[in-house]
Scaffold this motif. Structure first.
Motif, PDB file in Angstrom:
ATOM      1  N   ARG A   1       0.700  -1.624   0.206  1.00 17.75           N
ATOM      2  CA  ARG A   1       0.038   0.230  -0.242  1.00 17.75           C
ATOM      3  C   ARG A   1       0.848   1.428  -0.204  1.00 17.75           C
ATOM      4  O   ARG A   1       0.301   2.082  -0.614  1.00 17.75           O
ATOM      5  CB  ARG A   1      -1.105  -0.309   1.684  1.00 17.75           C
ATOM      6  N   GLU A   2       2.076   1.068   0.922  1.00 18.00           N
ATOM      7  CA  GLU A   2       2.748   2.606   0.501  1.00 18.00           C
ATOM      8  C   GLU A   2       3.439   2.559  -0.593  1.00 18.00           C
ATOM      9  O   GLU A   2       3.612   3.506  -0.840  1.00 18.00           O
ATOM     10  CB  GLU A   2       4.083   2.567   1.336  1.00 18.00           C
ATOM     11  N   VAL A   3       4.127   1.419  -1.462  1.00 17.53           N
ATOM     12  CA  VAL A   3       4.157   1.493  -3.251  1.00 17.53           C
ATOM     13  C   VAL A   3       3.267   2.862  -3.568  1.00 17.53           C
ATOM     14  O   VAL A   3       2.934   3.086  -4.942  1.00 17.53           O
ATOM     15  CB  VAL A   3       4.712   0.334  -2.867  1.00 17.53           C
ATOM     16  N   TRP A   4       2.186   1.779  -3.595  1.00 17.80           N
ATOM     17  CA  TRP A   4       1.109   2.120  -4.265  1.00 17.80           C
ATOM     18  C   TRP A   4       0.801   3.794  -4.195  1.00 17.80           C
ATOM     19  O   TRP A   4       0.461   4.312  -5.297  1.00 17.80           O
ATOM     20  CB  TRP A   4      -0.471   1.114  -3.709  1.00 17.80           C
ATOM     21  N   TRP A   5       0.967   3.888  -2.937  1.00 15.93           N
ATOM     22  CA  TRP A   5       0.494   5.446  -2.631  1.00 15.93           C
ATOM     23  C   TRP A   5       1.658   6.682  -3.311  1.00 15.93           C
ATOM     24  O   TRP A   5       1.040   7.260  -4.592  1.00 15.93           O
ATOM     25  CB  TRP A   5       0.538   5.535  -1.631  1.00 15.93           C
ATOM     26  N   ALA A   6       2.839   5.921  -3.647  1.00 15.73           N
ATOM     27  CA  ALA A   6       3.670   6.155  -3.798  1.00 15.73           C
ATOM     28  C   ALA A   6       3.994   6.930  -5.908  1.00 15.73           C
ATOM     29  O   ALA A   6       4.073   7.997  -5.773  1.00 15.73           O
ATOM     30  CB  ALA A   6       5.373   5.708  -3.301  1.00 15.73           C
ATOM     31  N   GLU A   7       3.415   5.371  -6.017  1.00 11.55           N
ATOM     32  CA  GLU A   7       3.609   5.772  -7.356  1.00 11.55           C
ATOM     33  C   GLU A   7       1.801   6.194  -8.454  1.00 11.55           C
ATOM     34  O   GLU A   7       2.177   6.783  -9.394  1.00 11.55           O
ATOM     35  CB  GLU A   7       2.831   3.881  -7.444  1.00 11.55           C
ATOM     36  N   ASN A   8       0.834   5.834  -7.002  1.00 17.53           N
ATOM     37  CA  ASN A   8       0.083   6.481  -7.917  1.00 17.53           C
ATOM     38  C   ASN A   8      -0.486   7.832  -7.753  1.00 17.53           C
ATOM     39  O   ASN A   8      -1.623   8.508  -7.850  1.00 17.53           O
ATOM     40  CB  ASN A   8      -1.095   5.521  -7.641  1.00 17.53           C
ATOM     41  N   ILE A   9       0.112   8.788  -6.838  1.00 23.93           N
ATOM     42  CA  ILE A   9       0.125   9.890  -6.268  1.00 23.93           C
ATOM     43  C   ILE A   9      -0.008  10.773  -7.546  1.00 23.93           C
ATOM     44  O   ILE A   9      -1.251  11.866  -8.148  1.00 23.93           O
ATOM     45  CB  ILE A   9       0.695  10.829  -5.587  1.00 23.93           C
ATOM     46  N   PRO A  10       1.380  10.740  -8.515  1.00 23.26           N
ATOM     47  CA  PRO A  10       1.646  11.010 -10.057  1.00 23.26           C
ATOM     48  C   PRO A  10       0.390  10.863 -10.797  1.00 23.26           C
ATOM     49  O   PRO A  10      -0.104  11.760 -11.333  1.00 23.26           O
ATOM     50  CB  PRO A  10       3.187  10.789 -10.522  1.00 23.26           C
TER      51      PRO A  10
END
Length: 216
Positions: free
Chosen positions: A31-40
């Motif tokens: 979930r942490e990586v998901w947020w980091a990748e999907n904010i852009p």
């Protein structure tokens, strides 16, 4: 209100992507990586939605921008290093998962709408518009690699490693930037061909009607 003769392609594409994005938001690998990748991704999609009625790009431009959105959503779900891409790795005998390189190549596709915007609004000479599209993507590529490095250092742990996605390649950042640049060169070549088609009587770009200067 949709203008007469205007394609519904962007609306359909947006609906398909929204459904795709929601499905991949369920139970990501991290979930942490998901947020980091999907904010852009969310920021870019929101920008395109908000500006749709102010400036409508060609269907080709929306299609090219959508490639990155879809690929990045996939990378955010699995983490880029772990996207099921083994068939390509095995086919070419690669030593690493190159899905991230494909996604970086698609970042370059945004040079197309940049050149289209400047050309259609007559903000720059066509040659300058092409150069601006290329150098803008190169600048964004460099900035993103710095952001990746900063996040990896601050986050640390497995999430930082997965977001960085270097997979042990010490030249990963440089190769990613090269992939972005090559993608931009490809997109601008397509743009030049499409512009030539329009100049010879084709309909490469959607017609603009009315007196609104934003549609000239």
């Amino acid at each position: 209100m949709r203008q007469r003769g205007q394609s519904r392609f962007p609306i359909v594409l947006a609906a398909v992507f929204t459904l795709f994005f929601i499905l991949l938001a369920v139970h990501p690998a991290s979930r942490e990586v998901w947020w980091a990748e999907n904010i852009p991704v969310m920021a870019m999609f929101a920008l395109l939605v908000v500006t749709y009625h102010r400036f409508r790009y060609s269907d080709t431009a929306y299609a090219m921008m959508a490639v990155w959105l879809f690929l990045h959503a996939i990378g955010g779900h699995y983490t880029f290093a772990n996207v099921p891409f083994g068939f390509v790795t095995d086919l070419f005998g690669f030593s690493r998962n190159h899905f991230d390189r494909v996604a970086h190549f698609s970042v370059g596709f945004y040079a197309y709408p940049l050149a289209e915007l400047l050309t259609r609004k007559r903000l720059a000479h066509p040659t300058v518009a092409l150069l601006f599209g290329l150098t803008s993507i190169m600048a964004v590529a460099c900035a993103y690699e710095i952001i990746e490095w900063g996040y990896a250092v601050l986050e640390g742990g497995e999430a930082g490693v997965e977001f960085l996605g270097s997979q042990g390649d010490v030249w990963d950042a440089q190769k990613d930037m090269l992939a972005d640049t090559l993608g931009a060169a490809f997109a601008l070549a397509v743009f030049r061909l499409r512009r030539g088609f329009r100049e010879t009587g084709g309909a490469a770009f959607p017609p603009q009607t009315g007196s609104n200067p934003l549609h000239r």
